[in-house]
Motif scaffolding. Structure first.
Motif, short mmCIF file in Angstrom:
data_model
loop_
_atom_site.label_atom_id
_atom_site.label_comp_id
_atom_site.label_asym_id
_atom_site.label_seq_id
_atom_site.Cartn_x
_atom_site.Cartn_y
_atom_site.Cartn_z
N SER A 108 0.86 -1.18 0.00
CA SER A 108 0.00 0.00 0.00
C SER A 108 0.90 1.24 0.00
O SER A 108 2.12 1.15 0.15
CB SER A 108 -0.92 0.00 1.22
OG SER A 108 -0.15 0.12 2.40
N HIS A 109 0.29 2.41 -0.17
CA HIS A 109 1.06 3.65 -0.22
C HIS A 109 1.83 3.82 1.08
O HIS A 109 1.27 3.77 2.17
CB HIS A 109 0.13 4.83 -0.44
CG HIS A 109 0.81 6.04 -1.00
ND1 HIS A 109 1.76 6.74 -0.30
CD2 HIS A 109 0.69 6.67 -2.21
CE1 HIS A 109 2.20 7.75 -1.04
NE2 HIS A 109 1.56 7.73 -2.20
N GLN A 110 3.14 4.04 0.98
CA GLN A 110 3.99 4.02 2.16
C GLN A 110 3.89 5.26 3.04
O GLN A 110 4.44 5.28 4.14
CB GLN A 110 5.44 3.77 1.75
CG GLN A 110 5.68 2.35 1.27
CD GLN A 110 7.11 2.15 0.83
OE1 GLN A 110 7.43 2.30 -0.34
NE2 GLN A 110 7.97 1.83 1.76
N GLU A 111 3.19 6.29 2.58
CA GLU A 111 3.01 7.46 3.43
C GLU A 111 1.88 7.29 4.43
O GLU A 111 1.69 8.11 5.32
CB GLU A 111 2.76 8.70 2.57
CG GLU A 111 3.96 9.14 1.74
CD GLU A 111 3.68 10.39 0.94
OE1 GLU A 111 2.64 11.03 1.19
OE2 GLU A 111 4.49 10.73 0.06
N ILE A 112 1.11 6.21 4.32
CA ILE A 112 0.00 5.98 5.23
C ILE A 112 0.52 5.54 6.59
O ILE A 112 1.34 4.63 6.69
CB ILE A 112 -0.96 4.91 4.67
CG1 ILE A 112 -1.59 5.38 3.36
CG2 ILE A 112 -2.05 4.58 5.69
CD1 ILE A 112 -2.42 4.32 2.68
N ASP A 113 0.04 6.17 7.64
CA ASP A 113 0.34 5.78 9.01
C ASP A 113 -0.84 4.96 9.52
O ASP A 113 -1.88 5.52 9.89
CB ASP A 113 0.56 7.02 9.88
CG ASP A 113 0.88 6.69 11.33
OD1 ASP A 113 0.84 5.50 11.69
OD2 ASP A 113 1.16 7.63 12.10
N PHE A 114 -0.70 3.65 9.54
CA PHE A 114 -1.81 2.79 9.93
C PHE A 114 -2.07 2.82 11.43
O PHE A 114 -3.07 2.29 11.89
CB PHE A 114 -1.56 1.36 9.45
CG PHE A 114 -1.85 1.16 7.99
CD1 PHE A 114 -3.12 0.83 7.56
CD2 PHE A 114 -0.86 1.31 7.05
CE1 PHE A 114 -3.40 0.65 6.21
CE2 PHE A 114 -1.11 1.14 5.69
CZ PHE A 114 -2.40 0.81 5.27
N PHE A 115 -1.18 3.44 12.21
CA PHE A 115 -1.42 3.59 13.65
C PHE A 115 -2.29 4.81 13.93
O PHE A 115 -3.05 4.84 14.89
CB PHE A 115 -0.09 3.73 14.40
CG PHE A 115 0.79 2.53 14.28
CD1 PHE A 115 0.52 1.37 14.99
CD2 PHE A 115 1.88 2.54 13.43
CE1 PHE A 115 1.33 0.26 14.87
CE2 PHE A 115 2.70 1.44 13.30
CZ PHE A 115 2.42 0.29 14.03
N ASN A 116 -2.15 5.83 13.08
CA ASN A 116 -2.87 7.08 13.28
C ASN A 116 -3.23 7.66 11.91
O ASN A 116 -2.70 8.69 11.50
CB ASN A 116 -2.00 8.06 14.07
CG ASN A 116 -2.76 9.26 14.56
OD1 ASN A 116 -3.99 9.23 14.71
ND2 ASN A 116 -2.05 10.35 14.79
N PRO A 117 -4.12 6.99 11.19
CA PRO A 117 -4.37 7.37 9.79
C PRO A 117 -5.03 8.73 9.65
O PRO A 117 -5.91 9.09 10.43
CB PRO A 117 -5.29 6.26 9.28
CG PRO A 117 -5.94 5.72 10.51
CD PRO A 117 -4.92 5.83 11.60
N ASP A 118 -4.59 9.47 8.66
CA ASP A 118 -5.15 10.78 8.34
C ASP A 118 -6.27 10.57 7.31
O ASP A 118 -6.02 10.42 6.12
CB ASP A 118 -4.06 11.68 7.77
CG ASP A 118 -4.55 13.09 7.50
OD1 ASP A 118 -5.78 13.31 7.48
OD2 ASP A 118 -3.71 13.99 7.30
#
Length: 291
Positions: free
Chosen positions: A182-192
């Motif tokens: 998946s897109h590596q800029e995604i923060d799956f701990f605190n998603p925007d």
């Protein structure tokens, strides 16, 4: 910022072959088996200290969490060091360095006596399993495996968090074209969710694995692993059970991977940037998201 829709993965102490196949493999649902490895010598022997003692002289490949670019591929290490030095680093401080898909059991054959292939109803591949090591808070970014294998993932020493999404949730995960991530800029701990609105629709599951516990991951499941403490894991794989996923695996291995490598050589970072942009526009189009 937001919180992902994640349910806890079911847990059992032990399970019979028949129940495992009926309730988890056939419907393709993950499960944690807490006591599957208790009769292995590895259950009492395997620790970071033991690995440091028995394999300390081995030079090991290291990965961190830098984004994939035209220089480094998904499975290309960023550094290396002696296993003894690496484990000393793990025990002394948080580090992003991980060992990924390393065949330590081939390098140290005595480790092969410490486990057995479980008789659990899967067509397990008998080639030597890979080991994975990580420091506190090191993360393997969200991806699925190229071969669509059924995976038994055994954890040792410490604890790690595992976030999973089934294949049908792919349309919400900003999958990179011609890739397994998946897109590596995604923060799956605190998603925007303002930046990644499709993620609000994704339904996944989560668990924390402790020493000796086994996670069953079905075919094509997305997974992100985060070491909440230093530790390591081992994966044993089984072939896809159906023609559809076997065909997808063959496509990934024999076509998609080579096409992507060719485009990297021809276009370099422009190819990476194109794929990252396409992941966003395609995901938003499929989910009728404007803007």
């Amino acid at each position: 910022m937001g919180v992902l829709d994640l349910k806890q993965i079911p847990r059992v102490k032990t399970i019979s072959k028949e129940v495992f196949i009926k309730e988890y493999v056939i419907p393709q649902k993950p499960v944690v088996i807490e006591r599957l490895t208790e009769d292995w010598p590895a259950y009492t022997k395997w620790s970071l200290e033991y690995m440091q003692e028995i394999a300390g002289d081995k030079e090991v490949p290291l990965f961190d969490d830098r984004p994939i670019n035209s220089e480094f591929k998904f499975n290309e290490p960023h550094a290396s060091m002696k296993m003894s030095d690496y484990i000393s680093l793990l025990k002394s401080q948080p580090t992003r360095y991980r060992i990924f898909l390393y065949n330590l059991l081939k390098e140290v054959p005595s480790l092969q006596k410490d486990f057995t292939f479980p008789d659990i109803g899967l067509r397990l591949l008998k080639k030597l399993p890979f080991l994975f090591f990580g420091g506190e808070q090191s993360t393997v970014f969200m991806h699925y495996d190229i071969d669509y294998a059924n995976i038994l993932h055994f954890h040792f020493h410490g604890e790690k968090q595992c976030i999973l999404f089934p294949p049908e949730e792919t349309k919400y995960l900003y999958k990179i074209p011609h890739a397994l991530i998946s897109h590596q800029e995604i923060d799956f701990f605190n998603p925007d969710f303002d930046k990644w609105p499709a993620l609000q629709k994704a339904k996944g599951c989560v668990t924390n694995l402790s020493h000796g516990e086994t996670l069953y991951m079905p075919e094509g499941y997305w997974h992100q692993m985060t070491y909440t403490t230093p530790g390591f894991s081992m994966s044993i794989r089984a072939t896809p059970r159906g023609v559809v996923n076997f065909t997808k695996a063959a496509y990934n291995v024999f076509l998609m991977r080579h096409f992507d490598n060719l485009m990297r050589r021809l276009r370099g970072q422009k190819w990476i940037d194109y794929k990252n942009s396409k992941a966003i526009t395609k995901t938003h189009k499929v989910n009728n998201i404007k803007g």
